[in-house]
Write an enzyme that holds these catalytic residues in place. Structure first.
Site, PDB file in Angstrom:
ATOM      1  CG  ASP A  12      -1.672   1.221   1.469  1.00  0.00           C
ATOM      2  OD1 ASP A  12      -2.297   1.703   0.510  1.00  0.00           O
ATOM      3  OD2 ASP A  12      -1.678   1.731   2.605  1.00  0.00           O
ATOM      4  CG  ASP A  14      -1.725   7.537   0.958  1.00  0.00           C
ATOM      5  OD1 ASP A  14      -2.588   8.421   0.938  1.00  0.00           O
ATOM      6  OD2 ASP A  14      -0.925   7.352   0.023  1.00  0.00           O
ATOM      7  N   GLY A 101      -5.023   3.480  -2.887  1.00  0.00           N
ATOM      8  CA  GLY A 101      -6.283   4.206  -2.968  1.00  0.00           C
ATOM      9  C   GLY A 101      -6.050   5.699  -3.048  1.00  0.00           C
ATOM     10  CE  LYS A 145      -5.036  -0.062  -1.753  1.00  0.00           C
ATOM     11  NZ  LYS A 145      -4.447   0.233  -0.439  1.00  0.00           N
ATOM     12  CG  ASN A 171      -7.935   0.410   1.329  1.00  0.00           C
ATOM     13  OD1 ASN A 171      -7.318   0.391   2.394  1.00  0.00           O
ATOM     14  ND2 ASN A 171      -7.627   1.232   0.354  1.00  0.00           N
TER      15      ASN A 171
END
Length: 212
Positions: A12, A14, A101, A145, A171
């Site tokens: 991921d 962030d 995201g 993702k 997520n």
């Protein structure tokens, strides 16, 4: 002929690849930072639908000049150990992907600067030199993702059992479930509870011991 890819690590962005939540930094430019930060926290805990939440958060960014994104980039802080991890993956014949995201407008600069091989994120709608409060194209959500991880593994000829997914929010759970090893990093409680491994220190260099 290039050497075959031995394994794939997908992170991921962030609060994982970088310490920041980019949408909050952009929201600061609109004077809506605290409001967006609270909504982001709820989305990462899995309390609200990610895509719906993202659209509502991006809507408040309408009017932010595109030029403000340079200030956002100046505030980005790579997570401790990220370069050590990426270097170790490459040294062992692996590939690094980032699926977010967040937004290509930031990741397109940050990812190659850190040595990431492939990345995917959302794109912000723009009109007349300013953000228009929309997302351009399909949203990268939990399913997106997981799809990116599977797609990149297939392209590299890497079986899913030789993939590692690293994330912090709800997520990320789908890609962590699909990967051979799902790592919770700087993660919310729901993510820690469902991960194969929880990385306690906020230092991505800790992950190098788990590489194949």
């Amino acid at each position: 002929m290039p050497a075959p890819v031995r394994f794939l690590v997908v992170l991921d962005a962030d609060s994982t690849l970088i310490r920041n939540e980019v949408i909050e930094l952009i929201a600061d430019e609109a004077g809506r930072g605290p409001e967006v930060a609270a909504a982001t926290e709820a989305a990462m805990r899995g309390e609200v639908d990610f895509a719906m939440s993202l659209r509502s958060r991006v809507a408040v960014l309408a009017g932010v000049p595109v030029t403000a994104l340079a200030r956002v980039l100046d505030r980005i802080e790579p997570t401790r150990g990220v370069r050590d991890l990426i270097d170790a993956v490459h040294a062992r014949g692996g590939r690094v992907g980032v699926v977010s995201g967040g937004f290509h407008e930031i990741l397109d600069t940050v990812a190659p600067g850190l040595g990431v091989d492939v990345w995917r994120a959302n794109r912000l709608g723009v009109a007349d030199g300013a953000l228009d409060g929309s997302i351009d194209g399909e949203i990268v959500d939990a399913a997106g993702k997981a799809a990116a991880l599977r797609e990149w593994a297939a392209e590299a000829g890497v079986p899913l059992r030789r993939t590692i997914a690293i994330g912090d929010g709800a997520n990320d759970l789908h890609m962590m479930a699909d990967a051979g090893l799902g790592l919770a990093f700087n993660a919310k409680p729901a993510v820690r509870a469902r991960a194969d491994v929880v990385v306690g220190a906020i230092d991505l260099a800790e992950v190098t011991a788990l590489l194949p």
